[in-house]
Design an enzyme around this catalytic site. Structure first.
Site, PDB file in Angstrom:
ATOM      1  N   LYS A   1     -11.281 -14.204   1.820  1.00 34.76           N
ATOM      2  CA  LYS A   1     -10.407 -14.697   2.895  1.00 34.76           C
ATOM      3  C   LYS A   1     -10.543 -13.852   4.168  1.00 34.76           C
ATOM      4  O   LYS A   1     -10.643 -14.377   5.268  1.00 34.76           O
ATOM      5  CB  LYS A   1      -8.960 -14.660   2.391  1.00 34.76           C
ATOM      6  CG  LYS A   1      -7.988 -15.449   3.225  1.00 34.76           C
ATOM      7  CD  LYS A   1      -6.576 -15.345   2.654  1.00 34.76           C
ATOM      8  CE  LYS A   1      -6.467 -15.938   1.278  1.00 34.76           C
ATOM      9  NZ  LYS A   1      -5.083 -15.943   0.767  1.00 34.76           N
TER      10      LYS A   1
ATOM     11  N   SER B   1      -1.351  -9.796   9.636  1.00 33.88           N
ATOM     12  CA  SER B   1      -1.236  -8.475   9.003  1.00 33.88           C
ATOM     13  C   SER B   1      -2.229  -7.508   9.664  1.00 33.88           C
ATOM     14  O   SER B   1      -1.934  -6.337   9.876  1.00 33.88           O
ATOM     15  CB  SER B   1      -1.542  -8.551   7.507  1.00 33.88           C
ATOM     16  OG  SER B   1      -0.390  -8.932   6.819  1.00 33.88           O
TER      17      SER B   1
ATOM     18  N   ASN C   1       8.716 -19.515   2.570  1.00 35.14           N
ATOM     19  CA  ASN C   1       8.234 -18.989   3.843  1.00 35.14           C
ATOM     20  C   ASN C   1       7.102 -19.862   4.405  1.00 35.14           C
ATOM     21  O   ASN C   1       7.156 -20.298   5.555  1.00 35.14           O
ATOM     22  CB  ASN C   1       7.769 -17.537   3.639  1.00 35.14           C
ATOM     23  CG  ASN C   1       7.082 -16.999   4.868  1.00 35.14           C
ATOM     24  OD1 ASN C   1       5.861 -17.085   4.986  1.00 35.14           O
ATOM     25  ND2 ASN C   1       7.842 -16.489   5.813  1.00 35.14           N
TER      26      ASN C   1
ATOM     27  N   LYS D   1      -5.344  -6.399  -4.540  1.00 36.03           N
ATOM     28  CA  LYS D   1      -4.072  -7.006  -4.935  1.00 36.03           C
ATOM     29  C   LYS D   1      -3.437  -6.079  -5.959  1.00 36.03           C
ATOM     30  O   LYS D   1      -4.145  -5.295  -6.603  1.00 36.03           O
ATOM     31  CB  LYS D   1      -4.325  -8.376  -5.580  1.00 36.03           C
ATOM     32  CG  LYS D   1      -3.154  -9.311  -5.497  1.00 36.03           C
ATOM     33  CD  LYS D   1      -3.087  -9.990  -4.142  1.00 36.03           C
ATOM     34  CE  LYS D   1      -1.916 -10.913  -4.009  1.00 36.03           C
ATOM     35  NZ  LYS D   1      -1.974 -11.696  -2.768  1.00 36.03           N
TER      36      LYS D   1
ATOM     37  N   LYS E   1      -7.380  -4.794   1.340  1.00 31.95           N
ATOM     38  CA  LYS E   1      -6.134  -5.373   1.879  1.00 31.95           C
ATOM     39  C   LYS E   1      -5.608  -6.408   0.899  1.00 31.95           C
ATOM     40  O   LYS E   1      -6.349  -7.305   0.490  1.00 31.95           O
ATOM     41  CB  LYS E   1      -6.464  -6.062   3.219  1.00 31.95           C
ATOM     42  CG  LYS E   1      -5.254  -6.675   3.881  1.00 31.95           C
ATOM     43  CD  LYS E   1      -4.583  -5.659   4.748  1.00 31.95           C
ATOM     44  CE  LYS E   1      -3.212  -6.078   5.226  1.00 31.95           C
ATOM     45  NZ  LYS E   1      -2.139  -5.985   4.243  1.00 31.95           N
TER      46      LYS E   1
ATOM     47  N   THR F   1       1.542 -17.565   8.280  1.00 34.62           N
ATOM     48  CA  THR F   1       0.738 -18.332   7.320  1.00 34.62           C
ATOM     49  C   THR F   1       0.911 -19.836   7.569  1.00 34.62           C
ATOM     50  O   THR F   1      -0.079 -20.585   7.629  1.00 34.62           O
ATOM     51  CB  THR F   1       1.101 -17.953   5.877  1.00 34.62           C
ATOM     52  OG1 THR F   1       0.985 -16.532   5.759  1.00 34.62           O
ATOM     53  CG2 THR F   1       0.186 -18.608   4.871  1.00 34.62           C
TER      54      THR F   1
HETATM   55  P1  NAD Z   1       8.179 -18.275  -1.303  1.00 34.00           P
HETATM   56  O1  NAD Z   1       8.650 -17.576  -2.524  1.00 34.00           O
HETATM   57  O2  NAD Z   1       8.793 -17.974   0.016  1.00 34.00           O
HETATM   58  O3  NAD Z   1       8.307 -19.885  -1.502  1.00 34.00           O
HETATM   59  C1  NAD Z   1       7.827 -20.547  -2.622  1.00 34.00           C
HETATM   60  C2  NAD Z   1       8.383 -21.954  -2.630  1.00 34.00           C
HETATM   61  O4  NAD Z   1       7.854 -22.650  -3.752  1.00 34.00           O
HETATM   62  C3  NAD Z   1       9.900 -22.025  -2.781  1.00 34.00           C
HETATM   63  O5  NAD Z   1      10.405 -23.086  -1.995  1.00 34.00           O
HETATM   64  C4  NAD Z   1      10.089 -22.344  -4.241  1.00 34.00           C
HETATM   65  O6  NAD Z   1      11.319 -23.037  -4.491  1.00 34.00           O
HETATM   66  C5  NAD Z   1       8.911 -23.255  -4.461  1.00 34.00           C
HETATM   67  N1  NAD Z   1       8.567 -23.379  -5.878  1.00 34.00           N
HETATM   68  C6  NAD Z   1       8.664 -22.460  -6.852  1.00 34.00           C
HETATM   69  N2  NAD Z   1       8.326 -23.005  -8.032  1.00 34.00           N
HETATM   70  C7  NAD Z   1       7.994 -24.279  -7.774  1.00 34.00           C
HETATM   71  C8  NAD Z   1       7.568 -25.370  -8.562  1.00 34.00           C
HETATM   72  N3  NAD Z   1       7.436 -25.253  -9.889  1.00 34.00           N
HETATM   73  N4  NAD Z   1       7.286 -26.530  -7.954  1.00 34.00           N
HETATM   74  C9  NAD Z   1       7.441 -26.650  -6.610  1.00 34.00           C
HETATM   75  N5  NAD Z   1       7.865 -25.691  -5.817  1.00 34.00           N
HETATM   76  C10 NAD Z   1       8.140 -24.523  -6.393  1.00 34.00           C
HETATM   77  O7  NAD Z   1       6.596 -18.030  -1.270  1.00 34.00           O
HETATM   78  P2  NAD Z   1       5.618 -18.187  -0.032  1.00 34.00           P
HETATM   79  O8  NAD Z   1       5.434 -16.874   0.604  1.00 34.00           O
HETATM   80  O9  NAD Z   1       6.024 -19.368   0.786  1.00 34.00           O
HETATM   81  O10 NAD Z   1       4.236 -18.500  -0.789  1.00 34.00           O
HETATM   82  C11 NAD Z   1       3.903 -19.823  -1.200  1.00 34.00           C
HETATM   83  C12 NAD Z   1       2.427 -19.860  -1.574  1.00 34.00           C
HETATM   84  O11 NAD Z   1       1.643 -19.459  -0.439  1.00 34.00           O
HETATM   85  C13 NAD Z   1       2.011 -18.914  -2.701  1.00 34.00           C
HETATM   86  O12 NAD Z   1       0.965 -19.539  -3.424  1.00 34.00           O
HETATM   87  C14 NAD Z   1       1.461 -17.700  -1.970  1.00 34.00           C
HETATM   88  O13 NAD Z   1       0.534 -16.954  -2.758  1.00 34.00           O
HETATM   89  C15 NAD Z   1       0.762 -18.406  -0.822  1.00 34.00           C
HETATM   90  N6  NAD Z   1       0.531 -17.538   0.336  1.00 34.00           N
HETATM   91  C16 NAD Z   1       1.567 -16.938   0.994  1.00 34.00           C
HETATM   92  C17 NAD Z   1       1.306 -16.151   2.109  1.00 34.00           C
HETATM   93  C18 NAD Z   1       2.427 -15.542   2.896  1.00 34.00           C
HETATM   94  O14 NAD Z   1       2.147 -14.972   3.965  1.00 34.00           O
HETATM   95  N7  NAD Z   1       3.673 -15.640   2.477  1.00 34.00           N
HETATM   96  C19 NAD Z   1      -0.010 -15.939   2.546  1.00 34.00           C
HETATM   97  C20 NAD Z   1      -1.061 -16.574   1.861  1.00 34.00           C
HETATM   98  C21 NAD Z   1      -0.774 -17.364   0.755  1.00 34.00           C
END
Ligand code: NAD
Length: 435
Positions: free
Chosen positions: A95, A371, A234, A107, A71, A203
């Site tokens: 995880k 998920s 998100n 991945k 996954k 999340t």
């Molecule tokens: P996203 O693309 O929706 O949001 C990312 C955010 O980070 C945005 O606000 C963006 O402007 C900001 N960002 C980008 N570059 C940046 C920087 N240099 N400094 C500060 N902020 C910056 O992504 P997401 O889904 O919210 O994911 C965020 C993190 O959470 C990632 O590390 C992702 O791997 C992790 N994650 C996400 C999920 C999920 O369900 N979406 C699950 C587990 C882990």
């Protein structure tokens, strides 16, 4: 994106070996976890809108499936390295074990800047990728999901082409699954295409539940706490919104452009609306450097990490808390919602300062947990309400946090090491049944 010092694969393997030694993990299982089960690299030629042919490279890393089907997300990014994807696949294995869902870890992605392609080209690229992966993925084999630069629409295209491949007369993919079950090949779909209610919030909400449980254990009142959230996408937005609703004062948030610090506390929903309307997070608070909220000011992402807050939430990128700034952080609790935001050196510095880190493999596992609920609903032809999803998520996050907390106290180790111990012991128990 990975430098030698912070190569995430190297870092993940160092952690694996250290914990394996601590718990006397079977050396044969350790050897199995030290390399992915399978790495798929595939070429993806498409016809561009101008008639030219361009070939991209796609890959999928299937790390381990002792606990269940592989996954993990699929990212579209120009600079993704194989070591990064291997580490992310490994972290998915761990995880899923921590949150106790019956999945393994994988991945994948395509080396592409999706913004350089038209919608039509992006759809074609996704179709080719789905065709090439069709024999390697499946609801009972490997289940992709969205990741950086991919979304429910792209997941819909992936499913569409997968279904076409499986149903085609010439198909070499054989399955006895029903149409509804076939949709479980991918999670993170639109709700009307078989997605689960509550996945969008999962999340951030899962992280909130984990934090609430830790605060309860520590005897701390959320209403007395302040929090700063880096990343307002998100994950960061929903986390901030749930903190706010609980009465935790959200004093700072940031995106890739800027941050905003409002000492009196800000309203995440209103801040998001302002960002949408005015194009800037600080849109409601500042014009240039002039801010009209009492004590409000525009800050950088670097400033945000060093603010005097009780809780710090990195929810954007990897490697943001490093040996350079770890000593300057003031928060007593760090909730890692991004994957891998703290380097190994920084982790050591934080431990010396007694900063409690709620590790990524626990804190952001709410996403994969829901998920799994989506996969389960597709496989069993069920539709759960959002209230049901949130109730189950709360229970599952609290149980996982409790398991990690208990091991941490019993063995006198950090929450991160405890989460790895919980995960590796679960994997070993299942693995023993196979050997
Ligand atoms: P996203 O693309 O929706 O949001 C990312 C955010 O980070 C945005 O606000 C963006 O402007 C900001 N960002 C980008 N570059 C940046 C920087 N240099 N400094 C500060 N902020 C910056 O992504 P997401 O889904 O919210 O994911 C965020 C993190 O959470 C990632 O590390 C992702 O791997 C992790 N994650 C996400 C999920 C999920 O369900 N979406 C699950 C587990 C882990």
């Amino acid at each position: 994106m990975a430098t030698e010092d912070n190569n995430p694969w190297k870092r993940s393997q160092e952690k694996l070996r250290a914990i394996a030694k601590k718990i006397h993990l079977d050396p044969l299982l350790l050897a199995e976890l030290e390399e992915p089960d399978r790495i798929i690299t595939t070429s993806l030629p498409i016809r561009l809108d101008n008639g030219n042919i361009q070939t991209f490279t796609g890959y999928r890393v299937q790390h381990n499936n002792v606990l269940g089907p592989y996954k993990g997300g699929i990212r579209y990014h120009p600079q993704v390295s194989m070591d990064e994807v291997k580490a992310l696949a490994f972290w998915m294995t761990v995880k899923c074990a921590v949150i106790n869902v019956p999945f393994g870890g994988s991945k994948g992605g395509i080396t592409v800047d999706p913004k350089s392609l038209s919608e039509n080209e992006l759809r074609e690229l996704t179709y080719v990728f789905s065709r090439k992966l069709a024999r390697a993925i499946g609801p009972e084999i490997d289940v992709p999901a969205p990741d950086v630069n991919t979304n429910p629409t792209i997941m819909g295209w992936l499913v569409e082409e997968y279904e076409k491949q499986v149903k085609s007369q010439k198909s070499k993919v054989k399955t006895s699954l029903t149409d509804n079950q076939l949709k479980a090949v991918v999670t993170g779909k639109q709700v009307d295409q078989g997605g689960s209610l509550g996945r969008t919030e999962a999340t951030g909400l899962g992280g909130f539940y984990a934090l609430m449980h830790v605060l309860k254990k520590l005897g701390l009142n959320p209403k007395d706490m302040t929090v700063a959230v880096q990343g307002f996408g998100n994950v960061g937005y929903y986390a901030a919104e749930f903190f706010y609703k609980e009465g935790i004062k959200v004093v700072a948030v940031s995106d890739s452009k800027e941050g905003i610090y409002v000492k009196e506390g800000l309203n995440p929903d209103k801040t998001l609306a302002c960002k949408k309307e005015k194009g800037m997070l600080s849109g409601c608070y500042c014009i240039g450097s002039v801010c009209d909220v009492k004590n409000g000011k525009q800050i950088t992402n670097k400033d945000l990490l060093e603010l005097p807050v009780d809780i710090l939430v990195p929810a954007a990128l990897e490697n943001v808390i490093t040996a350079e700034n770890a000593a300057n952080t003031k928060a007593k609790i760090i909730l890692e919602l991004a994957n891998g935001p703290i380097t190994i050196e920084a982790d050591t510095i934080l431990a010396q300062k007694d900063t409690m880190v709620i590790p990524d493999i626990l804190a952001n596992s709410g996403g994969v947990c829901v998920s799994y609920y989506e996969w389960y609903q597709n496989m069993h032809n069920e539709k759960w309400t959002k209230e049901d999803v949130f109730k189950k998520l709360k229970k599952q996050m609290e149980e996982a946090t409790n398991d990690v907390w208990t091991i941490s106290k019993e063995k006198g180790v950090s929450l991160r090491d405890a989460a790895y111990i919980v995960a590796l012991q679960r994997i070993q128990n299942a693995w023993k049944h196979e050997h």
